[in-house]
Design a protein around this motif. Structure first.
Motif: not given
Ligand SMILES: C[S@@+](CC[C@H](N)C(=O)[O-])C[C@H]1O[C@@H](n2cnc3c(N)ncnc32)[C@H](O)[C@@H]1O
Length: 239
Positions: A1-4, A10, A14
């Motif tokens: 999953m790229n859109r975290t 969040d 990151l």
């Protein structure tokens, strides 16, 4: 999953990932107790003792929270005076040492040590009369100041006191602007703070004293190093 990214947490997580993880670093550092590190001393901070001696802090009993307590020297000192102390640190090796020290010092009731990230610790009390931080804030990445202020807002009782000791700008620590630290992906051993930066960061609290730590000689019962800045704040009663 790229859109975290969905929540503010969040984003913070990151940004944490742009820096090396803190826990293994601290565990390795505390594994060698013979290393020459100023904060390996068992002596409490001179500023903490001085606040109590001068009546800037209410005496025990009261609830105290030590953020990033390391090997426990300030938490144990507060417990020995009769404060009910919760002390939090990421490092299991630091807390193993702190536990041994507390048993050796034998305050009637020792601190409760919690191995946790300060932002995730499950504490037995909702609020504390004193929140103390000797050398933790300056090791946090800039975005975690947001979490730190939210933590203080949650755990500092109305009328309670917050004291912090941090690298003094011009004496120790990185003076790069926040943005550059992200480009570098490193905190360069800790961040320097000026008196104005601490006052500005904690502007919702009333500053009572912001000063360099007073260096202590080898014979002193207290710890003090001139490369540190100390600051004491009070939260307005009723807020
Ligand atoms: C310079 S040491 C100071 C230790 C202790 N306060 C003292 O003065 O002896 C900084 C401490 O903060 C802890 N620390 C850093 N980031 C932390 C975090 N996010 N949550 C809990 N502890 C943290 C480290 O494990 C380390 O023990």
């Amino acid at each position: 999953m790229n859109r975290t990214i969905r929540t503010t947490e969040d984003v913070l997580a990151l940004l944490d990932g742009l820096f090396p993880p803190a826990e293994p670093f601290w565990d390795r550092l505390y594994a060698d107790r013979s290393a020459e590190r100023p904060f390996f001393t068992p002596r409490p901070d001179e500023n903490l003792v001085s606040y109590l001696d001068r009546g800037l802090l209410p005496p025990a009993p009261g609830r105290a929270l030590d953020l990033g307590c390391g090997a426990g020297r300030n938490a144990i000192h507060l417990a020995s005076l009769g404060f009910e102390v919760d002390a939090v640190d990421l490092s299991a090796t630091a807390l193993a040492w702190a536990g041994e020290r507390a048993r050796g010092t034998a305050p009637a009731v020792g601190p409760r040590f919690h191995r946790a990230n300060i932002f995730e610790a499950e504490l037995p009390h909702a609020q504390y009369d004193l929140v103390y931080d000797s050398g933790c804030l300056h090791h946090l990445p800039p975005h975690r100041r947001v979490s730190y202020l939210a933590l203080l807002d949650r755990v500092l009782a109305p009328g309670g006191h917050f004291a912090v000791t941090a690298f003094a700008a011009g004496a120790m620590g990185s003076e790069r602007p926040d943005e550059e630290l992200y480009r570098l992906g490193a905190l360069e051993g800790g961040l320097a703070y000026s008196p104005d930066e601490l006052r500005s960061l904690f502007r919702d609290l009333t500053p009572l004293e912001v000063r360099p730590m007073t260096a202590q000689g080898p014979g002193s019962a207290l710890f003090g190093a001139s490369f540190l800045l100390t600051a004491l704040f009070r939260r307005t009663a009723g807020l």
